[in-house]
Scaffold this motif. Structure first.
Motif, short mmCIF file in Angstrom:
data_model
loop_
_atom_site.label_atom_id
_atom_site.label_comp_id
_atom_site.label_asym_id
_atom_site.label_seq_id
_atom_site.Cartn_x
_atom_site.Cartn_y
_atom_site.Cartn_z
N HIS A 24 3.75 3.12 -8.06
CA HIS A 24 2.44 2.72 -7.55
C HIS A 24 1.44 3.85 -7.81
CE1 HIS A 24 -0.66 1.40 -4.67
NE2 HIS A 24 -0.12 0.21 -4.79
N PRO A 25 0.24 3.54 -8.29
CA PRO A 25 -0.74 4.60 -8.60
C PRO A 25 -1.05 5.46 -7.37
CG PRO A 25 -1.47 2.47 -9.46
CD PRO A 25 -0.30 2.19 -8.57
N ALA A 26 -1.21 6.75 -7.62
CA ALA A 26 -1.54 7.69 -6.55
C ALA A 26 -2.21 8.91 -7.15
CB ALA A 26 -0.30 8.10 -5.77
N GLY A 202 1.90 11.12 1.36
CA GLY A 202 1.60 10.40 0.14
C GLY A 202 2.66 9.37 -0.19
N LEU A 203 3.92 9.74 0.01
CA LEU A 203 5.01 8.80 -0.23
C LEU A 203 4.94 7.64 0.77
CD1 LEU A 203 7.66 7.91 -1.58
CD2 LEU A 203 8.87 9.47 -0.03
N ALA A 204 4.68 7.95 2.03
CA ALA A 204 4.59 6.91 3.05
C ALA A 204 3.48 5.91 2.72
CB ALA A 204 4.34 7.53 4.42
N ASP A 205 2.34 6.42 2.26
CA ASP A 205 1.23 5.53 1.89
C ASP A 205 1.61 4.62 0.72
OD1 ASP A 205 -0.38 6.55 3.87
OD2 ASP A 205 -1.42 7.97 2.56
N ARG A 206 2.33 5.16 -0.24
CA ARG A 206 2.74 4.36 -1.39
C ARG A 206 3.77 3.30 -0.99
NH1 ARG A 206 3.77 8.73 -6.16
NH2 ARG A 206 3.75 6.92 -7.54
N ALA A 208 3.98 1.91 1.98
CA ALA A 208 3.25 0.88 2.72
C ALA A 208 2.46 -0.03 1.79
CB ALA A 208 2.31 1.55 3.73
N ALA A 209 1.92 0.53 0.71
CA ALA A 209 1.12 -0.25 -0.22
C ALA A 209 1.98 -1.24 -1.01
CB ALA A 209 0.39 0.67 -1.19
N CYS A 210 3.27 -0.96 -1.10
CA CYS A 210 4.16 -1.83 -1.88
C CYS A 210 4.80 -2.92 -1.03
CB CYS A 210 5.25 -0.99 -2.54
SG CYS A 210 4.64 0.08 -3.85
N ASP A 211 4.62 -2.88 0.27
CA ASP A 211 5.24 -3.89 1.15
C ASP A 211 4.49 -5.22 1.07
OD1 ASP A 211 7.18 -2.15 1.97
OD2 ASP A 211 6.13 -1.53 3.79
#
Length: 211
Positions: A24-26, A202-206, A208-211
């Motif tokens: 996922h882009p970050a 940053g990992l947690a945000d990615r 969450a964005a993929c759920d």
């Protein structure tokens, strides 16, 4: 928790979710993200490359992140919670190679046990390093061997804990006469903060964005 209409989440499911998150882009992050008043050094600066491993152990009770507590006798960042890793040396092929070498030295994790699933964006530290995190998956049991004089303790944190954005909070302390804000994600007696917590956020945000 699974309901009668849903299947339980398996290790394979969690690994697949993690793998999706890593593509996922970050954007890259820095130790200055939460403190705009504490400006980073001017552009054109040369950062020293470093590699860290974000090792995920596939245990019987679910995936767990392996972290270290640095020795209290170290000059830099004594007693802090950190990923296995360190600065890239001339003999290292790249930052990931440095991370794998350091993980073997610091916690006794053979590189042959690690499958690299992907990478997180580089993180710039206040000490002038560009820290490149590689996420590694470890199947089966692993008994860590802390490096004497460098690592006081090796412990694990459930992946679900550090991948939940709600577990994070922003705190501050005085740094060079100014307030410096940073992420924290405590777990039991372990105060996970600073660059380690920023990368994990940053990992947690990615995730969450993929759920």
């Amino acid at each position: 928790m699974a309901t009668p209409d849903t299947a339980p989440v398996t290790i394979s499911d969690q690994r697949a979710r993690l793998t999706r998150a890593l593509v996922h882009p970050a954007e890259r992050s820095t130790d200055f993200d939460l403190t705009p008043s504490v400006a980073p050094p001017p552009g054109g600066r040369v950062l020293r490359p470093a590699g860290v491993l974000v090792p995920i152990l596939a245990g019987h009770d679910g995936p767990r992140l392996i972290l270290t507590k640095r020795s209290s006798r170290l000059t830099h960042h004594p007693g802090q919670i950190a990923f296995p890793g360190g600065k890239q040396e001339p003999e290292d092929a790249d930052a990931t190679d440095a991370a794998l070498r350091e993980a073997e030295e610091e916690i006794g994790l053979p590189r042959t046990r690690v499958e690299i699933l992907g990478h997180l964006p580089p993180h710039e530290t206040v000490t002038g390093f560009e820290m490149s995190p590689a996420v590694g998956w470890i199947d089966g049991a692993f008994d860590p061997v802390p490096e004497a004089g460098e690592v006081d303790e090796v412990f694990t944190v459930p992946l679900d804990h550090i991948c939940d954005p709600n577990r994070f909070s922003v705190q501050y302390r005085r740094w060079r006469g100014q307030r410096r804000h940073y992420y924290t994600v405590p777990f039991g007696p372990y105060y996970i903060w600073g660059a380690t917590a920023r990368v994990l956020r940053g990992l947690a945000d990615r995730m969450a964005a993929c759920d």
